[in-house]
Every structure is written in structure tokens, then in C-alpha cells.
Scaffold this motif. Structure first.
Motif, PDB file in Angstrom:
ATOM      1  N   TYR A   1       3.518   6.434   7.339  1.00 42.16           N
ATOM      2  CA  TYR A   1       3.298   7.402   6.273  1.00 42.16           C
ATOM      3  C   TYR A   1       2.856   6.668   5.017  1.00 42.16           C
ATOM      4  N   ILE A   2       2.042   7.336   4.199  1.00 41.62           N
ATOM      5  CA  ILE A   2       1.511   6.705   3.002  1.00 41.62           C
ATOM      6  C   ILE A   2       1.663   7.644   1.803  1.00 41.62           C
ATOM      7  N   LYS A   3       1.940   7.049   0.669  1.00 37.91           N
ATOM      8  CA  LYS A   3       2.050   7.831  -0.562  1.00 37.91           C
ATOM      9  C   LYS A   3       0.671   8.393  -0.906  1.00 37.91           C
ATOM     10  N   VAL A   4       0.623   9.674  -1.276  1.00 41.61           N
ATOM     11  CA  VAL A   4      -0.663  10.325  -1.525  1.00 41.61           C
ATOM     12  C   VAL A   4      -0.731  10.957  -2.917  1.00 41.61           C
ATOM     13  N   LYS A   5      -1.977  11.103  -3.390  1.00 43.38           N
ATOM     14  CA  LYS A   5      -2.229  11.828  -4.640  1.00 43.38           C
ATOM     15  C   LYS A   5      -2.285  13.323  -4.368  1.00 43.38           C
ATOM     16  N   ASP A   6      -2.912  13.654  -3.232  1.00 47.19           N
ATOM     17  CA  ASP A   6      -2.894  15.030  -2.739  1.00 47.19           C
ATOM     18  C   ASP A   6      -2.793  14.954  -1.223  1.00 47.19           C
ATOM     19  N   GLU A   7      -3.059  16.032  -0.544  1.00 54.43           N
ATOM     20  CA  GLU A   7      -2.777  16.093   0.893  1.00 54.43           C
ATOM     21  C   GLU A   7      -3.499  15.028   1.708  1.00 54.43           C
TER      22      GLU A   7
ATOM     23  N   TYR B   1       0.813  -1.217   0.000  1.00 58.45           N
ATOM     24  CA  TYR B   1       0.000   0.000   0.000  1.00 58.45           C
ATOM     25  C   TYR B   1       0.850   1.273   0.000  1.00 58.45           C
ATOM     26  N   LYS B   2       2.109   1.133  -0.346  1.00 58.22           N
ATOM     27  CA  LYS B   2       3.014   2.287  -0.434  1.00 58.22           C
ATOM     28  C   LYS B   2       3.064   3.044   0.890  1.00 58.22           C
ATOM     29  N   MET B   3       3.236   2.289   1.962  1.00 58.19           N
ATOM     30  CA  MET B   3       3.340   2.888   3.297  1.00 58.19           C
ATOM     31  C   MET B   3       4.757   2.721   3.826  1.00 58.19           C
ATOM     32  N   ILE B   4       5.134   3.611   4.749  1.00 58.25           N
ATOM     33  CA  ILE B   4       6.462   3.577   5.356  1.00 58.25           C
ATOM     34  C   ILE B   4       6.309   3.661   6.870  1.00 58.25           C
TER      35      ILE B   4
ATOM     36  N   PRO C   1      -4.932   8.940  -0.226  1.00 51.32           N
ATOM     37  CA  PRO C   1      -3.876   7.951  -0.469  1.00 51.32           C
ATOM     38  C   PRO C   1      -3.773   7.612  -1.957  1.00 51.32           C
ATOM     39  N   PHE C   2      -2.560   7.350  -2.397  1.00 54.91           N
ATOM     40  CA  PHE C   2      -2.302   6.967  -3.779  1.00 54.91           C
ATOM     41  C   PHE C   2      -3.028   5.663  -4.103  1.00 54.91           C
ATOM     42  N   ILE C   3      -3.007   4.725  -3.146  1.00 56.59           N
ATOM     43  CA  ILE C   3      -3.767   3.483  -3.254  1.00 56.59           C
ATOM     44  C   ILE C   3      -4.863   3.528  -2.193  1.00 56.59           C
ATOM     45  N   LYS C   4      -6.102   3.320  -2.607  1.00 55.38           N
ATOM     46  CA  LYS C   4      -7.219   3.392  -1.670  1.00 55.38           C
ATOM     47  C   LYS C   4      -7.034   2.407  -0.523  1.00 55.38           C
TER      48      LYS C   4
END
Length: 278
Positions: free
Chosen positions: A78-84, A64-67, A87-90
Motif C-alpha cells: 500500500y502507498i500513501k496517496v494524494k487522491d485515489e 516512498y511511504k509504502m506499507i 501516489p503522495f511521492i511519485k
């Protein structure tokens, strides 16, 4: 053209412990903000605990692109996001992440105001297991004025179920588990909202310091005296003992009584004693 991946905080877990944060009889909660900051600057969870994602959770984080990012006072995911807030992946509402708590200080039990059981673990979660009663205690939030108590010690059945989800290499010496689901049983424990946007909550695990009766042992004279009331154990500060009021019968006013270390503690019935040899 390359784009740097943007990550935002999904949630964080803050740990505190009054043995390290109180100053003698002055509690962390009663301190002025400036004094709290001074105590927190010296505080590091590494002094007593190691926290890590389970092996299964590590796979979920990657997918899920998390750290997972450790800090002096706990950790954040932390998670990768499209905007603030997106999440990039739901994130599915039932997505669960688990983190192991293992104690790395053999004296932790001595200075922590909890009971310890070999067949039971502490659970800090926003979802109640089916095997727990309705009185199950949910993981507090950062602004909740709540200390961790024995209420977070789950049953042997629940403990066995939790440990069964771990790999054999992870099952040894587990003090507790942090188990967080994207949507908790109550809205206050949610990590995402109904639209799948991030709430970024800060959860808190705040341990209290143990208080013990202080027993002064004079081997040469063959005498023992103990305080009338339990006194706090803290790494910082000094607790003054008044020989006239802290003992029955009272002791000579000129006598000196040092504070104990956390190394020598015994339990008799339900009382804990610190032994100081004078």
C-alpha cells in the motif's frame, strides 16, 4: 488540525497451492464458487511459505511511504496517496521491489509439482533479466489460467546475480524471489501507468500439487504393487482406488487401499512414487 494519512493498494500478490485447495481428484479450478470459497477459508500461505521484503526493499518502502501488509493468501503493498490514484511521492518507472520466498514446510518438495535445485531459484517478475532467454515466463495475473512450472526456475547465473543483491543474512535457503518493477516489460505487468497513476494489479503464484505412482508394499507377504497411473496428493478429500482397473494385474475387488501421506516419496528416474505399507 491533524490529517489521517490515506493509503491505497499499489499492487498485491496472491498465492495458491493445489495441494491445499484441491479436494481429492476434484480440482480447485473445476469447483463451484461457493466450494472455492470454503477451500480458501481454510487456506493460509503460512502452512508452507514465509514471504518478506528484502532489507533493501524495506528501505525503499519507507522512503516512498509504502506499507507491506501480509494476508492469508499472500500480501499487498500500500502507498500513501494524494487522491485515489495518485501516489503522495511519485513512483519512478524503474522502481524495483523484491520479496523473498522461503519454504517453512520440509515436505513442500514432496507435494509440489516442481523440480528443485540447490544452485537455482524461482523468479516471479514482470521484467526479464538480461541473463534469461526470450522464453522467460513473466509473473501471471490473478485471472491468468496458469500454474507455476519449472519454466520459472532461472539459470544458475541469474540466480547468482539475484542473490548478490541480498545481504549475506538473507542468502540462505531462498526458494524464490518476487521482483516487481513499477513498469514491466509488457503493459499487462505494469503497476503504474504512463501518467504515474496506480493500476493496482493483482499478480498470482499458483503452485500445482504433485501426482505420484502409488506403491503398496506388503512386507509380510513380500509383495509390491503400484498404480497404473499417477494419482494426486491433496490434504483434503479421498482418492478412490479401484483394485480391478488401477493395477496390472488387477487385484481382489474386496481389498482396501488407503491414500498415502506426503512423508514417504521416492524418485526413480523421472517418476515419483508414494510408498504405502499395508
Amino acid at each position: 488540525m491533524s490529517f489521517a494519512a490515506t493509503y491505497q493498494l499499489l499492487f498485491e500478490v496472491t498465492l495458491r497451492h493445489n495441494y491445499f485447495l484441491n479436494n481429492g481428484e476434484e480440482t480447485f479450478a473445476s469447483m463451484a464458487n461457493a466450494d472455492k470459497e470454503k477451500m480458501l477459508q481454510q487456506f493460509n500461505t503460512d502452512a508452507f511459505a514465509t514471504i518478506m521484503p528484502t532489507l533493501e526493499t524495506n528501505i525503499v518502502l519507507k522512503n516512498y511511504k509504502m506499507i507491506f501488509k501480509k494476508s492469508k493468501t499472500g500480501f499487498g503493498v500500500y502507498i500513501k496517496v494524494k487522491d485515489e490514484l495518485d501516489p503522495f511521492i511519485k513512483v519512478p518507472v524503474d522502481l524495483n521491489l523484491k520479496f523473498l520466498i522461503k519454504i517453512n514446510d520440509y515436505q513442500f518438495e514432496n507435494y509440489t509439482n516442481l523440480d528443485f535445485a540447490l544452485t537455482q531459484a524461482y523468479l516471479f517478475s514482470n521484467v526479464k533479466p538480461l541473463t534469461e532467454p526470450v522464453s522467460f515466463e513473466y509473473l501471471p495475473k490473478i485471472n491468468d489460467n496458469k500454474l507455476i512450472s519449472n519454466a520459472y526456475l532461472v539459470s544458475e547465473e541469474t540466480t547468482a546475480n539475484l542473490l548478490s543483491t541480498l545481504q549475506p543474512s538473507e542468502q540462505q535457503n531462498v526458494f524464490g524471489l518476487i521482483s516487481l518493477t513499477a513498469k514491466g516489460d509488457n503493459s499487462s505487468g505494469n503497476i503504474i501507468n504512463n501518467l504515474g497513476k496506480m493500476i493496482s494489479p493483482n499478480f498470482k503464484i499458483h503452485f500445482d500439487n504433485r501426482k505420484t505412482l502409488w506403491k503398496y508394499i506388503n512386507r509380510k507377504a513380500g509383495t509390491e504393487i503400484k498404480t497404473n497411473a499417477a494419482k494426486p496428493l491433496t490434504r483434503s478429500g479421498f482418492v478412490e482406488i479401484d483394485p480391478l482397473t488401477d493395477f496390472t494385474p488387477s487385484q481382489p475387488a474386496e481389498s482396501q487401499y488407503p491414500n498415502p501421506s506426503v512423508k514417504s516419496i521416492t524418485k526413480i528416474n523421472s517418476d515419483y512414487y508414494s510408498e504405502i505399507f499395508i
